[in-house]
Design a protein around this motif. Structure first.
Motif, PDB file in Angstrom:
ATOM      1  N   GLN A   1      -4.285  15.536  -6.617  1.00 49.46           N
ATOM      2  CA  GLN A   1      -4.068  14.290  -5.880  1.00 49.46           C
ATOM      3  C   GLN A   1      -2.861  14.400  -4.957  1.00 49.46           C
ATOM      4  O   GLN A   1      -2.865  13.887  -3.836  1.00 49.46           O
TER       5      GLN A   1
ATOM      6  N   THR B   1      -8.120   9.091  -6.329  1.00 48.81           N
ATOM      7  CA  THR B   1      -7.840   7.967  -7.216  1.00 48.81           C
ATOM      8  C   THR B   1      -7.417   6.761  -6.389  1.00 48.81           C
ATOM      9  O   THR B   1      -7.054   6.874  -5.204  1.00 48.81           O
TER      10      THR B   1
ATOM     11  N   GLU C   1      -4.716   5.204  -6.794  1.00 50.84           N
ATOM     12  CA  GLU C   1      -3.295   5.395  -6.491  1.00 50.84           C
ATOM     13  C   GLU C   1      -3.092   6.269  -5.264  1.00 50.84           C
ATOM     14  O   GLU C   1      -2.217   5.997  -4.422  1.00 50.84           O
ATOM     15  N   THR C   2      -3.903   7.311  -5.109  1.00 47.88           N
ATOM     16  CA  THR C   2      -3.769   8.198  -3.948  1.00 47.88           C
ATOM     17  C   THR C   2      -4.166   7.481  -2.671  1.00 47.88           C
ATOM     18  O   THR C   2      -3.491   7.606  -1.635  1.00 47.88           O
TER      19      THR C   2
ATOM     20  N   ARG D   1      -1.354   5.233  -1.692  1.00 49.82           N
ATOM     21  CA  ARG D   1      -0.251   5.999  -1.080  1.00 49.82           C
ATOM     22  C   ARG D   1      -0.579   6.308   0.375  1.00 49.82           C
ATOM     23  O   ARG D   1       0.284   6.188   1.262  1.00 49.82           O
TER      24      ARG D   1
END
Length: 296
Positions: A113, A145, A147-148, A151
């Motif tokens: 990731q 994900t 979260e990625t 970001r």
């Protein structure tokens, strides 16, 4: 980023009988797609056989199609599994006049990731163009994900995600956490669901032949007329299944040639459906109203 458009076709790449890229036919096809309801096109994505094209061929396609379409959107498929090469292509796309970049999660290498994030960040920082990232684990072997993706959404010119992971809960989590981050559906059978959830648009394969119906479905959802939109979606599911019966871009290329578009044969290892499969595809499509009528 409304200028990037909501309904975009992931356009096939036309070839001459000798197997060379045919920019004249690419211009005509792109023009037809916009006239039939698309806001623009993605050039040299997966459907355009990007891994089988040279950098020079990609540049010429981006430049020629943008020159043809003018104000309509041209997104350059500039992602590879090599960050340095992707940066180079992003810079070429900007030079060619493209309106934005589509960059896929690096394939084959299955990076972490962190590696995926750094890959996209490097591409975005190399260009002033808006970048759409592309999450398609079924093709590349690795998914992003939530979260990625979040970001990536913090990188100033990464403006959205072409989402083709088939997990609506995953996409819902992204949309809840980053409501300004655009989501383009990357699976045509997910368009209805994602648009009802508030997704921005779609980068579509079947919009080669049913852009008008997709546009109408989008308008109905925007107007809150969901049951009417759902009826269109149910019919379009059968169109999508037919257009992917032999995979993509194999099947949609076959369909376009049968509809009269002189786009040539695909490059190996892509091959068209066999006669029996092709007959099944066209029999199904003959039951639907397409932007271009099925020939007898």
């Amino acid at each position: 980023m409304a200028h990037l458009g909501r309904l975009l076709t992931a356009m096939v790449t036309p070839y001459t009988p000798a197997g060379e890229v045919d920019t004249a036919h690419a211009r005509r096809l792109a023009r037809m797609l916009v006239e039939h309801g698309n806001d623009g096109v993605v050039v040299t994505g997966t459907t355009g056989e990007a891994p089988l094209l040279t950098d020079d061929e990609k540049y010429r396609l981006w430049a020629e199609v943008k020159q043809e379409l003018g104000e309509a959107t041209v997104i350059a498929g500039a992602g590879t599994n090599d960050t340095r090469h992707s940066v180079h292509l992003a810079q070429l796309a900007e030079r060619a006049g493209a309106d934005g970049i589509l960059a896929v999660v690096p394939y084959y290498l299955k990076p972490s990731q962190e590696g995926i994030f750094r890959h996209f960040k490097a591409i975005a920082e190399s260009t002033s163009l808006p970048v759409i990232i592309y999450n398609v684990p079924g093709r590349v072997g690795t998914g992003m994900t939530v979260e990625t993706i979040l970001r990536c959404a913090e990188v100033p010119n990464i403006v959205g995600n072409k989402e083709a992971n088939g997990d609506l809960r995953h996409t819902a989590a992204v949309m809840e956490a980053a409501p300004a981050f655009k989501i383009w559906s990357g699976n045509d059978n997910d368009n209805f669901h994602l648009w009802c959830m508030g997704a921005w648009g779609a980068i579509s394969v079947t919009a080669h032949v049913v852009a008008r119906q997709q546009r109408r479905m989008m308008e109905l959802i925007d107007a809150g007329r969901v049951l009417e939109a759902a009826a269109i979606h149910r019919a379009l599911c059968r169109v999508t299944d037919a257009c992917f019966l032999n995979g993509s871009p194999s099947t949609i290329r076959y369909v376009l040639r049968r509809l009269g578009f002189d786009i040539g044969a695909p490059r190996l290892p892509v091959v068209e459906p066999d006669e029996a499969t092709g007959a099944k595809v066209m029999a199904e499509l003959s039951r639907h109203e397409l932007d271009v009528p099925v020939r007898a």
